[in-house]
Design an enzyme around this catalytic site. Sequence first.
Site, mmCIF file in Angstrom:
data_model
loop_
_atom_site.group_PDB
_atom_site.id
_atom_site.type_symbol
_atom_site.label_atom_id
_atom_site.label_comp_id
_atom_site.label_asym_id
_atom_site.label_seq_id
_atom_site.Cartn_x
_atom_site.Cartn_y
_atom_site.Cartn_z
ATOM 1 N N ARG A 169 -4.724 10.643 4.432
ATOM 2 C CA ARG A 169 -3.623 11.575 4.586
ATOM 3 C C ARG A 169 -2.642 11.529 3.416
ATOM 4 O O ARG A 169 -2.077 12.538 3.008
ATOM 5 C CB ARG A 169 -2.894 11.230 5.879
ATOM 6 C CG ARG A 169 -2.043 12.314 6.364
ATOM 7 C CD ARG A 169 -1.203 11.850 7.504
ATOM 8 N NE ARG A 169 0.160 12.245 7.259
ATOM 9 C CZ ARG A 169 0.628 13.457 7.415
ATOM 10 N NH1 ARG A 169 -0.151 14.407 7.847
ATOM 11 N NH2 ARG A 169 1.870 13.749 7.141
ATOM 12 N N CYS A 173 -4.911 12.526 12.573
ATOM 13 C CA CYS A 173 -5.631 11.256 12.536
ATOM 14 C C CYS A 173 -5.420 10.590 13.883
ATOM 15 O O CYS A 173 -4.745 11.142 14.748
ATOM 16 C CB CYS A 173 -5.170 10.389 11.383
ATOM 17 S SG CYS A 173 -3.525 9.773 11.608
ATOM 18 N N ASP A 230 4.569 0.795 11.896
ATOM 19 C CA ASP A 230 3.352 0.148 11.390
ATOM 20 C C ASP A 230 3.229 -1.312 11.833
ATOM 21 O O ASP A 230 2.174 -1.921 11.643
ATOM 22 C CB ASP A 230 3.312 0.215 9.853
ATOM 23 C CG ASP A 230 2.964 1.614 9.361
ATOM 24 O OD1 ASP A 230 2.603 2.470 10.188
ATOM 25 O OD2 ASP A 230 3.059 1.845 8.140
ATOM 26 N N ARG A 251 0.394 14.595 12.803
ATOM 27 C CA ARG A 251 0.818 14.430 11.416
ATOM 28 C C ARG A 251 0.759 15.689 10.547
ATOM 29 O O ARG A 251 0.017 15.749 9.561
ATOM 30 C CB ARG A 251 0.031 13.287 10.762
ATOM 31 C CG ARG A 251 0.119 12.011 11.565
ATOM 32 C CD ARG A 251 -0.532 10.857 10.879
ATOM 33 N NE ARG A 251 0.298 10.248 9.880
ATOM 34 C CZ ARG A 251 -0.060 9.161 9.192
ATOM 35 N NH1 ARG A 251 -1.213 8.603 9.406
ATOM 36 N NH2 ARG A 251 0.747 8.641 8.292
ATOM 37 N N ARG A 295 -8.549 -0.485 4.504
ATOM 38 C CA ARG A 295 -7.653 0.515 3.906
ATOM 39 C C ARG A 295 -6.312 -0.131 3.525
ATOM 40 O O ARG A 295 -5.632 0.367 2.638
ATOM 41 C CB ARG A 295 -7.387 1.655 4.891
ATOM 42 C CG ARG A 295 -8.601 2.540 5.151
ATOM 43 C CD ARG A 295 -8.220 3.713 6.028
ATOM 44 N NE ARG A 295 -6.909 4.164 5.631
ATOM 45 C CZ ARG A 295 -5.962 4.613 6.445
ATOM 46 N NH1 ARG A 295 -6.199 4.688 7.726
ATOM 47 N NH2 ARG A 295 -4.796 4.986 5.999
ATOM 48 N N LYS A 334 0.845 -1.210 0.000
ATOM 49 C CA LYS A 334 0.000 0.000 0.000
ATOM 50 C C LYS A 334 0.871 1.248 0.000
ATOM 51 O O LYS A 334 0.669 2.170 -0.789
ATOM 52 C CB LYS A 334 -0.902 0.001 1.237
ATOM 53 C CG LYS A 334 -1.585 1.328 1.497
ATOM 54 C CD LYS A 334 -2.480 1.297 2.711
ATOM 55 C CE LYS A 334 -1.816 1.640 4.013
ATOM 56 N NZ LYS A 334 -1.474 3.074 4.200
ATOM 57 N N ASN A 335 1.843 1.273 0.904
ATOM 58 C CA ASN A 335 2.620 2.502 1.086
ATOM 59 C C ASN A 335 3.621 2.751 -0.040
ATOM 60 O O ASN A 335 4.198 3.828 -0.124
ATOM 61 C CB ASN A 335 3.354 2.485 2.430
ATOM 62 C CG ASN A 335 2.388 2.689 3.581
ATOM 63 O OD1 ASN A 335 1.207 2.964 3.373
ATOM 64 N ND2 ASN A 335 2.882 2.550 4.802
#
Length: 416
Positions: free
Chosen positions: A90, A114, A304, A119, A396, A19-20
């Site tokens: 974000r 968040c 994470d 952030r 997500r 994802k990132n």
Amino acid sequence: MKIRGGIPLKGTIKTQGAKNAALPVMAVCLLLRGETLTLDNVPDLYDINTMKELLETLGIDVEVTGSTMDFHAPEELKWEAPDNLVRKMRASSLVLGPLLANCGKVSLPLPGGCSIGSRPIDLHLKGLKQMGAEIEIQNGVVHASVKGKLRGRRIYLDFPSVGATENLMMAASLAQGETIIENIAREPEIDNLAAVLRCVGVPVELEGTGGVRIQGIEKAHSGHERVIPDRIEACTYILAAVMTNGHVKVEDLVPSHIDAILAKLEESGAKFAVHQNTVEIFPSKKKLHPVSVKTMPYPGFPTDSQPQMAAALSIARGVSTIEESVFQARFLYAQELNRMGADIQISRDVAIIRGVEKLQGASVKASDLRAGAALIIAGLAAEGETTVDDMVHVWRGYEAIDKKLRSIGADVELVS
Ligand code: UD1
């Protein structure tokens, strides 16, 4: 998600695209004009869909074929990012650098805080200003513009922010001259971005000393690259296997990307083997030894994976600690794990985890994406039934997590 726990997981699972890594490399298409970027191995996730919608709003034509996405850029992009999409995610702030470099102006609602901390994007804005952008924030919207082109220069990041590194690398790609960014993030996702920038014609050189050198180009061309495997997803399944005394092979990952986690698992006595693109977890009747963990920018222990590690340590033999040094408020999952019988105390940025014999099923809520993942793997190891509410956070970042878990023997179902 309803989970009937206590079953040792068994089988093979494939890692999704990261994802990132996918989110920033998707934004690379905003550097193009009349050309196409093709990306393989894009995961099917809520956040990816949000980014797709955002790019479409900005004028990109997106074609999806399985896990391959084609991004056709028009000659003229729109430069106003809509509030509803930016607020959803974000990472929407990743459009700032490439849009500004390509269109000379951009307006982007501030992404806001968040549940894991405040952030801000001050480092992104500071770097863009140093490259000649004029930036004003009015009514919560960032208006950035530049006369002519952004100008390449030397930039030092006060903190190796992942998002700021990515935004500035993309901005530098169409800037005039050379940009050198020092103290950049060194996450594997940055290497993936460098590869995607190279595939559209940008000369990018990552330096061993924690810097990157980018030659701005006149026009980017069409390109084709692959999204790297998701190291955080892979570690979630690895920890699920460890917690349930399972025998699981997690395939299609890059083991060197998860060295920090494997080192902690080794220290805690977990039984596993590392093959070329696979990590194999073996069953072990022994409980984990307690360990101390501190989250840090890569190659340190990833923030994470911190909640999932806490879940695993909650049933270790003895007292473990986890210090969170990247985000301010990343322990919201602790009170939910405690509802399941864990003994976790939070003292400022440290979680003190006293291992208990067993977790018990309970009704819990995901406060964010990785908190949700931690509760799911805790549920898999717990006695009885766990219900994880607010799964929207989990979608997500985890593709088909229910199906993947069932494929390795877990008893999970989605209920409305
Ligand atoms: C990315 C990841 C996220 C991961 C994080 C750290 C994506 C889409 N998200 O988020 O999953 O947890 O890296 O590995 O890739 N900061 C500032 N000012 C800034 C930018 C950041 O103070 O301008 C602070 C943040 O508040 C935070 C820390 O720096 O405390 C790390 O943030 P950063 O590395 O930027 O994370 P993200 O790119 O947002």
